[in-house]
Design a protein around this motif. Structure first.
Motif, PDB file in Angstrom:
ATOM      1  N   TYR A 293       8.464  67.419  18.992  1.00 22.59           N
ATOM      2  CA  TYR A 293       7.600  65.933  20.055  1.00 22.59           C
ATOM      3  C   TYR A 293       6.868  66.337  21.018  1.00 22.59           C
ATOM      4  O   TYR A 293       6.444  64.840  21.248  1.00 22.59           O
ATOM      5  N   CYS A 294       7.215  67.172  21.740  1.00 21.30           N
ATOM      6  CA  CYS A 294       6.273  66.948  22.999  1.00 21.30           C
ATOM      7  C   CYS A 294       4.688  66.784  22.774  1.00 21.30           C
ATOM      8  O   CYS A 294       3.929  66.579  22.279  1.00 21.30           O
ATOM      9  N   GLU A 295       4.728  67.962  21.533  1.00 20.86           N
ATOM     10  CA  GLU A 295       3.405  67.490  20.815  1.00 20.86           C
ATOM     11  C   GLU A 295       2.940  66.918  19.873  1.00 20.86           C
ATOM     12  O   GLU A 295       1.894  65.940  20.257  1.00 20.86           O
TER      13      GLU A 295
ATOM     14  N   HIS B  84       4.173  63.616  20.444  1.00 22.70           N
ATOM     15  CA  HIS B  84       3.601  62.477  21.751  1.00 22.70           C
ATOM     16  C   HIS B  84       2.857  63.166  22.737  1.00 22.70           C
ATOM     17  O   HIS B  84       2.371  62.168  24.034  1.00 22.70           O
ATOM     18  N   LYS B  85       2.211  64.441  22.600  1.00 19.82           N
ATOM     19  CA  LYS B  85       1.369  65.054  23.836  1.00 19.82           C
ATOM     20  C   LYS B  85       1.790  64.645  24.686  1.00 19.82           C
ATOM     21  O   LYS B  85       0.792  64.408  26.110  1.00 19.82           O
ATOM     22  N   VAL B  86       3.143  65.482  25.444  1.00 21.69           N
ATOM     23  CA  VAL B  86       3.580  64.568  26.402  1.00 21.69           C
ATOM     24  C   VAL B  86       2.971  66.309  27.450  1.00 21.69           C
ATOM     25  O   VAL B  86       2.640  66.217  28.407  1.00 21.69           O
ATOM     26  N   PHE B  87       2.862  67.356  26.654  1.00 21.87           N
ATOM     27  CA  PHE B  87       1.764  68.158  27.253  1.00 21.87           C
ATOM     28  C   PHE B  87       0.767  67.431  28.015  1.00 21.87           C
ATOM     29  O   PHE B  87       0.645  68.051  29.753  1.00 21.87           O
TER      30      PHE B  87
ATOM     31  N   PHE C 114       0.700  65.372  31.096  1.00 18.89           N
ATOM     32  CA  PHE C 114       1.276  65.665  32.495  1.00 18.89           C
ATOM     33  C   PHE C 114       0.657  66.739  32.944  1.00 18.89           C
ATOM     34  O   PHE C 114       0.165  66.494  33.768  1.00 18.89           O
TER      35      PHE C 114
ATOM     36  N   ASN D 277      12.669  69.817  20.049  1.00 16.83           N
ATOM     37  CA  ASN D 277      11.874  69.759  21.701  1.00 16.83           C
ATOM     38  C   ASN D 277      10.090  69.326  21.649  1.00 16.83           C
ATOM     39  O   ASN D 277       9.502  68.772  21.814  1.00 16.83           O
ATOM     40  N   THR D 278       9.569  70.930  21.271  1.00 22.29           N
ATOM     41  CA  THR D 278       8.253  71.122  21.447  1.00 22.29           C
ATOM     42  C   THR D 278       8.034  70.309  20.076  1.00 22.29           C
ATOM     43  O   THR D 278       6.669  70.104  20.068  1.00 22.29           O
TER      44      THR D 278
END
Length: 233
Positions: A21-23, A25-28, A31, A18-19
């Motif tokens: 993936y977020c990194e 796709h620059k999810v953090f 948001f 999950n981490t």
């Protein structure tokens, strides 16, 4: 015990995935940007606002800083060439601020020999950053903000960057680049710039009369870098 260990390993693997993936796709960052714009804009319909933000085709908004103005200019030009971004130089905006909508207030301060307040400067910058050209192409803002107050004004007026980059250039490299710059005092336009190593004048008479601008002196450069890094007044 074995099943508990296996479950723990599966949980860790899932968290790592999950981490990653977020990194990837620059999810953090996405948001964080959405929440920042939400707090700045404070819309009556926050859900609709967030949906609109996600659907909007927003252009890059970059703040680019460096003590080495030549490196800064080169990187800004590269961004303009590659991404079509509009280069916004705070110094140029300052030079034309009297012609802006805050011109009368700015002129009043200048006539008194006072510096233009940060709020007026940011208002003038905001007019440029919100122009149709910048909205359509995106922008790269050079060496601004330089203080916390300027940054707060910039954000309060909705100028939220998508990327902030500071170009860290070794001091000795900056000194070699800047302190050897010269200008010809007999050239009223100041259009021709010389560098004692890179492009010295071929005419010995011109070389003999070249001058160094005060801001290009070693002391001035060191002082500017020290102020920016917290190493000086």
């Amino acid at each position: 015990v074995v099943s508990m260990v296996a479950s723990s390993m599966e949980t860790k693997a899932l968290m790592d995935a999950n981490t990653a993936y977020c990194e990837r796709h620059k999810v953090f960052q996405m948001f964080e940007g959405l929440m920042s714009r939400l707090v700045i804009e404070r819309p009556d319909d926050p859900i609709g606002f967030l949906i609109g933000e996600l659907q909007a085709d927003r252009k890059p908004r970059v703040i680019l800083g460096s003590f080495d103005t030549e490196v800064l200019a080169a990187q800004a030009e590269a961004l303009r060439s590659a991404k079509g971004l509009v280069i916004v130089d705070a110094n140029q905006v300052l030079s034309t601020i009297v012609a802006s909508s805050v011109g009368d207030e700015a002129k009043a301060h200048l006539d008194k020999g006072e510096p233009i307040p940060d709020l007026l400067l940011v208002q003038a910058l905001t007019q440029r950053l919100l122009s149709d050209e910048c909205a359509q192409r995106g922008w790269v803002l050079l060496n601004f903000p330089q203080t916390l107050e300027q940054a707060q004004h910039l954000l309060a007026m909705g100028n939220l960057p998508t990327l902030v980059v500071h170009l860290d250039v070794p001091l000795e490299q900056t000194l070699a680049r800047v302190t050897l710059r010269r200008y010809d005092p007999d050239d009223p336009t100041g259009a021709v710039a010389f560098h004692l190593e890179r492009n010295p004048p071929s005419d010995p008479a011109v070389l003999a009369r070249l001058k160094q601008r005060p801001e290009d002196s070693e002391g001035a450069v060191r002082a500017q870098v020290a102020r920016g890094t917290g190493g000086g007044p």
